[in-house]
Design an enzyme around this catalytic site. Structure first.
Site, PDB file in Angstrom:
ATOM      1  N   GLU A 135       0.813  -1.197   0.000  1.00  0.00           N
ATOM      2  CA  GLU A 135       0.000   0.000   0.000  1.00  0.00           C
ATOM      3  C   GLU A 135       0.853   1.255   0.000  1.00  0.00           C
ATOM      4  O   GLU A 135       2.011   1.260   0.424  1.00  0.00           O
ATOM      5  CB  GLU A 135      -0.950  -0.001   1.186  1.00  0.00           C
ATOM      6  N   CYS A 147       0.193   2.588   8.250  1.00  0.00           N
ATOM      7  CA  CYS A 147       0.659   1.873   7.065  1.00  0.00           C
ATOM      8  C   CYS A 147       0.800   0.393   7.371  1.00  0.00           C
ATOM      9  O   CYS A 147       1.288   0.019   8.415  1.00  0.00           O
ATOM     10  CB  CYS A 147       2.016   2.397   6.637  1.00  0.00           C
TER      11      CYS A 147
END
Ligand code: SAH
Ligand code: SF4
Length: 356
Positions: free
Chosen positions: A89, A338
């Site tokens: 990501e 994250c």
């Protein structure tokens, strides 16, 4: 190697091999990085035979976008599938509030450097599933290009704070930084890139010796070896004193301020004694301290301290003359989270698989 991972001189040698003049390298780079065209057939100023050669050699897409969350004015997350099915990501952080510094026109991308992470810090979602593989330089560069294309935003700041330990993928990191920085590439100033590390001392020294003026952030998270080792196993290998000495070298050779990231975790690293020691360590290397209230991670037990404790911790740093900030955003700060989106999606894939 992928097309996006080749430097100008790599392209020039390749053109020589293909019996092409040197200026073809500049033409190709212009298509890739200025016009942002991936399909070789569309590169009309290249001879057809060369286009065919390139099409056979280089697939056009490295990352496939599979999910996007967030909206224009908030932090947005982009989930990508790699050619081998792995997920990574990237996060786009809008102009304000700024992640670093006070400038408000910063649009920052937080990129991943590995699939998973081998370092197993106890607060972090990225390492929960262990380490899978390094990202290639092309996969790192492509996160930038894809997020600009998908969001329609012009990004002017890059932080290597996504999934993975960038310094454990040093060669690809440096290659990617070179391409992101080059005038024939993406053209982002080195001072607008920040490498965040859990403290790989030899690599900090390597980066200090590099001519590029990239910024350094250290995941600090504990002001004594006892506390830091409990949170970050890497501290047993590179304890605080060695880390500080490498930071001093970095500051000396780059002549720039570094940042200490410090997640505040209740009853783990939030004592006022830790604050006093942290202030001393930050002053010693002239570091700025970024305090980040811990984000709950599914599967991990810790919590953030109450707000008055966060403020007290900040106050001690400030009164000791340290340049310190506290992220006060409510809820879950996506940049700090994250690795979490990937984990969620993998869990739902696993659940779907179980149904079959
Ligand atoms: N491996 C590198 C880069 C990853 S970024 C490194 O460790 O520096 C790691 C940063 O993400 C941490 O320093 C912290 O700032 C943030 N982070 C990760 N998990 C978090 C959590 N649960 N809560 C708050 N911040 C977190
Ligand atoms: Fe890896 Fe950094 Fe997470 Fe530690 S904080 S597990 S080094 S990504």
């Amino acid at each position: 190697m992928e097309a996006l991972a080749l430097t100008k001189s790599d392209w020039e040698s390749l053109m020589t091999e293909c019996g092409q003049p040197n200026y073809r390298a500049a033409q190709i780079l212009e298509w890739l990085f200025q016009k942002r065209i991936r399909s070789w057939e569309e590169m009309k100023n290249l001879p057809a035979s060369l286009r065919e050669t390139l099409a056979a050699k280089f697939p056009p897409h490295l990352l496939q976008s599979i999910r996007e969350t967030g909206s224009r004015d908030t932090t947005r997350k982009f989930l990508f599938r790699l050619h081998d099915g792995q997920l990574i990501e990237s996060v786009l952080i809008p102009a304000s509030p700024a992640l670093y510094g006070d400038a408000s026109d910063r649009r920052t991308i937080c990129v991943s450097s590995q699939v998973g992470c081998a370092y197993g810090c106890k607060f972090c979602a990225s390492g929960l599933d262990g380490w899978k593989r390094n990202l290639t330089a092309g996969e790192i560069v492509d996160q930038f290009l894809q997020v600009e294309a998908l969001s329609g935003e012009k990004i002017n700041n890059i932080v290597f704070m996504g999934m993975g330990e960038p310094m454990a993928n040093y060669e690809n990191l440096i290659r990617a930084i070179g391409i992101l920085n080059a005038s024939w590439g993406v053209g982002i100033g080195a001072r607008h890139m920040t490498v965040s590390t859990s403290g790989l001392v030899p690599r900090i020294r390597d980066l200090a010796a590099q001519p590029l003026q990239v910024r350094l952030a250290i995941s600090f998270h504990g002001a004594t070896d006892d506390v830091r080792s409990l949170i970050m196993p890497v501290n047993r290998k590179y304890p605080i004193e060695e880390l500080l000495s490498a930071c001093e070298d970095y500051v000396r050779s780059k002549k720039q301020k570094i940042t200490f990231e410090y997640i505040l975790i209740r009853d783990i690293n939030d004592s006022l004694e830790q604050a006093r020691l942290l202030a001393r360590q930050a002053r010693r290397v002239g570091a700025k301290v970024n305090l980040i209230p811990y984000n709950t991670v599914e599967g991990l037990e810790w919590e953030r301290p109450a707000e008055d404790r966060q403020e007290e911790f900040l106050d001690i740093l400030r009164r000791a003359g340290t340049d310190a900030t506290l992220r006060r955003e409510k809820g879950h700060d996506i940049a700090a989270a994250c690795g979490q989106l990937r984990l969620q999606v993998e869990k739902s894939f696993a659940a779907a698989d179980a149904l079959h």
